[in-house]
Scaffold this motif. Structure first.
Motif, short mmCIF file in Angstrom:
data_model
loop_
_atom_site.label_atom_id
_atom_site.label_comp_id
_atom_site.label_asym_id
_atom_site.label_seq_id
_atom_site.Cartn_x
_atom_site.Cartn_y
_atom_site.Cartn_z
N GLU B 282 0.78 -1.23 -0.11
CA GLU B 282 0.04 0.07 -0.05
C GLU B 282 0.80 1.30 0.04
OE1 GLU B 282 -3.12 -0.32 2.83
OE2 GLU B 282 -3.16 1.75 2.86
N VAL B 283 0.61 2.18 -1.05
CA VAL B 283 1.37 3.24 -1.04
C VAL B 283 0.53 4.43 -1.40
CG1 VAL B 283 3.54 2.25 -1.71
CG2 VAL B 283 1.96 3.14 -3.45
N ILE B 284 0.94 5.75 -0.88
CA ILE B 284 0.33 6.83 -0.97
C ILE B 284 0.94 7.49 -2.62
CG2 ILE B 284 -0.34 9.20 -0.31
CD1 ILE B 284 -1.59 7.04 1.59
N HIS B 285 0.13 7.84 -3.47
CA HIS B 285 0.71 8.62 -4.70
C HIS B 285 -0.46 9.22 -5.37
CE1 HIS B 285 3.52 8.77 -7.68
NE2 HIS B 285 2.72 8.31 -8.64
N SER B 286 -0.27 10.58 -5.57
CA SER B 286 -1.33 11.33 -6.05
C SER B 286 -1.37 11.27 -7.65
CB SER B 286 -1.21 12.94 -5.75
OG SER B 286 -0.03 13.26 -6.22
N HIS B 287 -0.69 10.95 -8.27
CA HIS B 287 -0.61 10.82 -9.76
C HIS B 287 -1.29 9.73 -10.21
CE1 HIS B 287 1.26 10.67 -13.94
NE2 HIS B 287 1.54 12.04 -13.66
N PRO B 288 -2.42 9.98 -11.18
CA PRO B 288 -3.25 8.83 -11.49
C PRO B 288 -2.46 7.71 -12.17
CG PRO B 288 -3.92 10.78 -12.58
CD PRO B 288 -2.75 11.01 -11.72
N LEU B 289 -2.60 6.47 -11.73
CA LEU B 289 -2.22 5.34 -12.33
C LEU B 289 -3.30 4.65 -12.83
CD1 LEU B 289 0.50 4.99 -9.53
CD2 LEU B 289 1.23 5.46 -11.88
N ILE B 290 -2.99 3.85 -13.92
CA ILE B 290 -4.03 2.73 -14.35
C ILE B 290 -3.54 1.49 -13.94
CG2 ILE B 290 -4.62 1.81 -16.76
CD1 ILE B 290 -3.74 4.40 -18.19
N ALA B 291 -4.60 0.61 -13.65
CA ALA B 291 -4.60 -0.71 -13.11
C ALA B 291 -3.42 -1.56 -13.98
CB ALA B 291 -5.78 -1.10 -12.92
N GLY B 292 -2.49 -2.26 -13.60
CA GLY B 292 -1.90 -2.90 -14.55
C GLY B 292 -0.35 -2.23 -14.82
N THR B 293 -0.32 -0.82 -14.57
CA THR B 293 0.89 -0.28 -15.03
C THR B 293 2.27 -0.97 -13.87
OG1 THR B 293 -0.40 1.58 -14.88
CG2 THR B 293 2.01 1.96 -15.02
N PRO B 294 3.03 -1.37 -14.81
CA PRO B 294 4.48 -1.68 -13.65
C PRO B 294 4.91 -0.48 -13.13
CG PRO B 294 4.97 -1.82 -16.24
CD PRO B 294 3.42 -1.34 -16.11
N VAL B 295 5.29 -0.89 -12.05
CA VAL B 295 5.88 0.49 -10.98
C VAL B 295 6.93 -0.27 -10.07
CG1 VAL B 295 3.96 1.84 -10.91
CG2 VAL B 295 4.28 0.16 -9.17
N THR B 296 7.80 0.60 -9.86
CA THR B 296 9.04 0.21 -8.78
C THR B 296 8.75 1.01 -7.46
OG1 THR B 296 10.48 -0.11 -10.53
CG2 THR B 296 11.31 -0.03 -8.44
N LEU B 297 8.64 0.25 -6.41
CA LEU B 297 8.48 0.86 -5.15
C LEU B 297 9.90 1.14 -4.55
CD1 LEU B 297 5.36 -0.85 -3.70
CD2 LEU B 297 5.57 1.06 -5.29
N ALA B 298 10.03 2.50 -3.90
CA ALA B 298 11.37 2.51 -3.25
C ALA B 298 11.15 2.98 -1.84
CB ALA B 298 11.96 3.83 -3.96
N VAL B 299 11.70 2.13 -1.13
CA VAL B 299 11.64 2.38 0.41
C VAL B 299 13.23 2.82 1.01
CG1 VAL B 299 10.67 1.56 2.73
CG2 VAL B 299 9.70 0.81 0.44
N ARG B 300 13.31 3.68 1.61
CA ARG B 300 14.63 3.98 2.34
C ARG B 300 14.69 3.08 3.58
NH1 ARG B 300 17.48 6.64 -1.05
NH2 ARG B 300 16.64 8.30 -1.89
N PRO B 301 15.84 2.58 3.78
CA PRO B 301 15.79 1.37 4.95
C PRO B 301 15.69 2.03 6.49
CG PRO B 301 18.10 1.61 3.50
CD PRO B 301 17.03 2.53 3.04
N GLU B 302 15.89 3.36 6.61
CA GLU B 302 15.29 3.85 7.78
C GLU B 302 13.85 4.00 7.95
OE1 GLU B 302 16.88 5.70 5.40
OE2 GLU B 302 16.17 7.56 5.35
N LYS B 303 13.23 3.83 6.79
CA LYS B 303 11.66 3.99 6.88
C LYS B 303 11.04 2.35 7.45
CE LYS B 303 11.47 8.11 5.07
NZ LYS B 303 11.11 9.15 6.01
N VAL B 304 11.94 1.49 7.00
CA VAL B 304 11.36 0.16 7.61
C VAL B 304 11.64 -0.11 9.05
CG1 VAL B 304 11.72 -2.10 7.14
CG2 VAL B 304 12.19 -0.51 5.12
N ARG B 305 10.47 -0.56 9.69
CA ARG B 305 10.46 -0.71 11.00
C ARG B 305 10.31 -1.94 11.27
NH1 ARG B 305 6.80 4.22 12.50
NH2 ARG B 305 7.51 5.53 10.84
N LEU B 306 10.54 -2.35 12.61
CA LEU B 306 10.52 -3.76 13.32
C LEU B 306 8.90 -3.75 13.70
CD1 LEU B 306 13.23 -4.90 15.29
CD2 LEU B 306 12.30 -5.93 13.29
#
Lengths: 314, 378, 366
Positions: B282-306
């Motif tokens: 689940e991500v927050i993204h305002s730009h409209p995206l059509i279902a099926g569009t390939p995307v890459t999700l980028a998560v900084r290591p310090e945002k990842v939590r236990l």
């Protein structure tokens, strides 16, 4: 010239035990000293010795300084008369002054001509530099004598230059160039120009061009960039090249003899006369000794300057 | 612009009516067949600390040299202060440059180096001496005025170079890898000094650097360059948090990249199915995206939590710790998911001491907030 | 005296570090003026005797002398000019006495010439006369006549020492030898003063003569005039008889319209003799004697005279010489000219030095 920094030198000396220092370093330093002693100092002492003798009709044609008179008595006679004569006789002073003057003017002209050449080569596209340098060095492949003789053919009354100028109509009488001071200058400048171009090229090619960009960036126009940055930083090359011309030209004999007129009075010619015509080896030797001393002064100055410059560009 | 954020209204590049001090318009520089700079357009505003960031050969130095006047653009135009400076000689420009090699004049002492530009513009001697003294104190090398460059340390030379470039009070200062030759500790210290000086003098700084940390620390905005083109121009924070491309995400800091495709979008809440993750993310993204569009999700290591019992983060992933890198202040953990994909996360070591320390082969559950993740379209 | 190449080449020789190689029993080291022997002379000698001849050349007495004075020259046979060079070399002990038992052709030598050497070599113990010649004036016949008119006698030192005449001739070029003794002796002959006075006053008088014409002199050189006379670059030169005649022959060969003539001035001109000597430290005096004896052969020396255009000292060879050469007044001067010839007295060392230094001053105008 890359120089061993003196601080590191001293530190190394302190750190090294005395014995190994004497062995390793002493040996390495000893080689050039030995060379200098054998091929410079020793011959010079011979010259000095002869200069203090008197000419004699003998083989060799001068007197011994040390003479055993018998009964274990040894007489040492030193004749300083030659040096007094050199100082008193306006002929020798005039010759020395004339030689220095000719050498100085030739050096200046060589620098004025050689600097733009070296500059152009150093700034030429890199694939052009080697061929251009070869063109500078190429004349060395022909005997120096032949090249000077060629100038006789060019400069003489009905030589190439005069015939060309007559043909173009620029002159209607052949120019008297051969056997004038002008011919001597032409010959010297031609022969010694490469000795200026090469060291100048070596300094100019090492010049960091970003220094010029930095100067331009600070509002310096190209001509002033040259005066304020390029010229002062190429001074070691100017001095090295200048000395390479000045020192041999002071003693130059061949070019003034072949191209010069009778009034071209140079010390080399006088030495020839004293040695060969007069068989006065002692006087010729004292001339050589005086010339050496006169030449050592600018040379020491050069070393001093180079050392300073060497510190500036580590 | 994706995902608008609140900026302070006084940021100059956001005021549409503000005339930029430098306008680079469709500038290209070609050397033979090679485009060193390829169709770059940038607006830089007065007072900015603007960085050109990128790996070596990306064209950042060529761009800087075109601003200084050492190179003339093959195409395009450069305006400085509203004037077309595209082909104006360097000595007629009001910009100054600090060179990577410092380019100090070896035959002049420090004071003469600093006074050089002032002499060129014919400043009277008294005024010049005052200015040199001012510059020496600005970079805190008053005692070195009569030294020659070869008698200075690297850090001292850097200061002389800076003082010389600033002496003419230029509106714009170009700095080519200004800290590149300094050691790490000195570099960090000097970064702040540079920013201080820039803020105090109000001069526009344009810095070329290959060091992303340096760019992040000092810049008001960074232009990230690649192969002669500008990939992204943004303030450091935005560049870090919302990289516009995989290249940007990868170049600045470390990042976890997860491939997937869009399942659905509701308002700005996007659901992405990722086989690498093994779950829908689940991500927050305002730009409209059509279902099926390939995307890459980028998560900084310090945002990842236990994850623990109380936390209720989305994007829950279970995995096993495979690597631990102890860096002193933080530790980096590599967690292997059942799919084989590895996720990095960092944890401050204060926390590590307080709780039970994590060890190798320990199973953990990770997660991150939906708004901590960037979406990179292909 | 004989010069062909400018002196500079000899300098290179003098400075060359390679002294003649160590002589073996089968080697003979000869040191002679350049172009002063026939083309096949040495080859024939080698064939006859089986001795290898190492043949070096020089272009000035001074250079040869410097080598002899330095010692260990390695040469077995040298050809200096009798006065003043061989004279003082005998005094300095540079030569060894001849072994006349090995010179069975000694009697071929002209007794008059032998007699003329006895003042410096009593009993002819050291010197074997080789060639002789005079120092006079070479001129371009057409140009000089065009300037001075047909009536002006040309066998006079006025051509190179009278300021008025030299000024007129200067436009077509006047050259003096670069040799203090030759020029000062000629100048004193021009003044009609005794030529064997080398006192400072006498030298000063001669120097004044040269100084007066110096502005009109194109150059001072002892060999360059050969080419320049032949090419028409100069029109009057003070020079050696054989050299001027060589310039004449070259101009004839080139067929360039230049006609060169040689004159022995009526005021008197120096006659000189070049001699063969064996250095005291010669490695192979035996072979040197053989070579001298070989050169005493009329059939050997006559072709050399034909080739080099200098008169030899061999009375027995006269009949074998090319009649054209024999009849050339420049090479074999007629009796009335011979009367005008002056034999140089050897100046003292001090006198020579004073003369040479005065010469340098005159030349350079100091």
């Amino acid at each position: 010239m890359k120089r061993f920094p003196f601080t590191a030198w001293d530190a190394g000396r302190r750190a090294m035990p005395l014995l190994s220092r004497l062995k390793g370093r002493g040996l390495i330093i000893g080689v050039p000293w030995f060379w200098l002693g054998l091929f410079f100092l020793l011959p010079f002492l011979f010259v000095l010795k002869i200069s203090l003798a008197e000419p004699a009709l003998a083989q060799p044609p001068y007197t011994d300084l040390i003479e055993v008179i018998g009964d274990g008595l040894v007489s040492i006679s030193l004749n300083f008369g030659n040096y007094v004569l050199l100082w008193d006789d306006p002929l020798y002073r005039g010759a020395l002054f004339g030689s220095i003057q000719i050498a100085a003017v030739s050096t200046l002209v060589c620098l004025l001509l050689g600097y733009p050449m070296a500059y152009a080569i150093a700034r030429a596209p890199s694939h052009w530099r080697l061929p251009l340098l070869m063109l500078v060095i190429l004349p060395f492949w022909t005997s120096f004598l032949i090249r000077v003789y060629a100038w006789i053919g060019i400069l003489k009354g009905n030589g190439l230059l005069n015939n060309f100028l007559l043909w173009t109509g620029l002159i209607d009488q052949p120019l008297e160039i051969l056997h004038t001071p002008l011919a001597v200058y032409i010959g010297i400048v031609y022969s010694y120009l490469p000795f200026v171009v090469l060291p100048l090229y070596a300094t100019l090619i090492r010049l960091d061009l970003t220094l010029l960009e930095a100067a331009a960036d600070l509002g310096c126009r190209p001509w002033k960039q040259f005066l304020l940055i390029t010229l002062p930083l190429s001074l070691p090359g100017v001095i090295a090249g200048g000395m390479l011309v000045f020192i041999p030209v002071v003693g130059e004999f061949v070019i003034p003899d072949l191209l010069g007129g009778p009034d071209t009075l140079m010390i080399g010619k006088l030495m020839w006369t004293e040695f060969f015509s007069n068989k006065d080896w002692p006087l010729a030797s004292s001339l050589a000794a005086v010339l050496l001393v006169v030449l050592i002064v600018p040379f020491v100055a050069l070393r001093h300057f180079e050392q300073k410059a060497g510190e500036e560009q580590p | 612009m994706p995902n608008p954020r609140i900026f302070k209204p006084e940021e100059p590049w956001q005021a549409p009516e503000g005339e930029p001090i430098i306008r680079i318009e469709n500038v290209s520089k070609r050397f033979g067949d090679f485009y060193a700079v390829d169709d770059v357009s940038l607006h830089i505003h007065a007072g900015e600390f603007f960085s050109l960031l990128g790996p070596s050969g990306c064209g950042k130095t060529t761009l800087l040299r075109m601003l200084a006047g050492f190179e003339i653009p093959t195409e395009g135009r450069i305006f400085i202060d509203g004037q077309d400076m595209t082909a104006v000689a360097p000595y007629e420009r009001s910009v100054n440059m600090m060179f990577q090699s410092y380019a100090l004049f070896p035959h002049m002492n420090v004071a003469d180096n600093i006074a050089f530009g002032l002499k060129q513009e014919g400043m009277p001697k008294a005024e010049r001496e005052t200015r040199v003294a001012e510059m020496l104190s600005l970079v805190q090398i008053e005692k070195l005025a009569s030294r020659k460059p070869h008698q200075l340390s690297g850090g001292q030379r850097q200061r002389v170079a800076l003082a010389r470039a600033l002496a003419k009070h230029p509106k714009i200062l170009l700095l080519d890898e200004p800290l590149g030759a300094l050691d790490k500790k000195l570099r960090e210290q000097t970064q702040f000094e540079l920013v201080n000086i820039q803020e105090r003098l109000g001069i526009t700084f344009i810095v070329v650097t290959h060091d992303q940390e340096e760019a992040m620390t000092m810049s008001s905005r960074i232009a990230l360059m690649r192969d002669g083109r500008v990939e992204q121009v943004d303030p450091p924070r935005r560049l870090y948090e919302y990289p516009a491309s995989r290249y940007a995400a990868d170049f600045i800091g470390s990042v976890n990249l997860l491939e997937g495709f869009v399942l659905s979008q509701e308002d700005n809440r996007v659901l992405v199915r990722s086989e690498e993750a093994g779950i829908d993310l689940e991500v927050i993204h305002s730009h409209p995206l059509i279902a099926g569009t390939p995307v890459t999700l980028a998560v900084r290591p310090e945002k990842v939590r236990l994850q623990n019992a109380e936390s209720s983060l989305p994007n829950r992933l279970r995995g096993v710790i495979k690597e631990i890198a102890y860096l002193g202040d933080v530790s980096i953990y590599h967690v292997e998911l059942p799919t084989g994909k590895r996720i990095q996360f960092t944890q401050s070591n204060i926390q590590a001491l307080a709780e039970q320390p994590l060890t190798w082969d320990e199973e953990v559950e990770l997660g991150w907030p939906a708004n901590s993740c960037g979406v990179l379209e292909q | 005296m004989k010069t062909l190449y400018p002196r500079i080449k000899t300098l290179a020789l003098a400075l060359s570090l390679t002294a003649a190689a160590q002589a073996s029993a089968q080697e003979l080291h000869v040191y002679n003026w350049s172009d002063y022997i026939a083309e096949d002379t040495v080859a024939n000698f080698e064939q006859q005797t089986g001795i290898d001849v190492v043949y070096d050349v020089y272009d000035s007495n001074e250079v040869a002398e410097a080598k002899l004075l330095a010692g260990q020259s390695g040469y077995d046979l040298v050809f200096p000019t009798a006065r003043p060079f061989a004279d003082r070399h005998i005094q300095a002990g540079l030569y060894q006495k001849l072994d006349k038992s090995k010179l069975d052709r000694w009697d071929n030598l002209d007794p008059v010439i032998l007699e003329s050497l006895t003042d410096i070599d009593p009993g002819n113990q050291y010197l074997v006369p080789y060639m002789w010649g005079t120092t006079g004036i070479g001129y371009n016949v057409d140009k000089v006549k065009a300037i001075l008119g047909d009536d002006m006698p040309l066998d006079t030192w006025r051509l190179v020492f009278d300021p008025e005449i030299v000024a007129k001739l200067s436009e077509c070029g006047v050259a003096l030898m670069d040799d203090a003794t030759e020029v000062f002796v000629a100048a004193r002959a021009y003044l009609g003063k005794p030529v064997d006075d080398f006192s400072r006053d006498a030298v000063a008088e001669a120097a004044d003569v040269v100084s007066a014409v110096r502005p009109h002199i194109r150059y001072f050189h002892s060999s360059q005039y050969i080419n320049d006379l032949a090419n028409g670059d100069i029109c009057v030169a003070h020079g050696y008889s054989g050299d001027v005649l060589q310039a004449r022959d070259r101009a004839d060969e080139a067929d360039n319209g230049v006609s060169v003539a040689y004159a022995v001035p009526s005021e008197g001109a120096v006659v000189w003799t070049d001699v063969m000597v064996i250095p005291a430290d010669a490695p192979n005096p035996e072979a040197a004697h053989q070579f001298i004896n070989y050169l005493l052969d009329p059939a050997v020396i006559a072709p050399i005279t034909d080739y080099v255009a200098y008169a030899n000292a061999n009375a027995a060879a006269e009949a074998l010489i090319d009649p054209e050469i024999r009849a050339d007044a420049g090479i074999y001067p007629p009796a009335e000219t011979r009367e005008k010839l002056l034999v140089l007295k050897t100046p003292s060392e001090r006198e020579i030095r004073d003369m040479n230094r005065a010469w340098t001053r005159v030349k350079t105008g100091q």
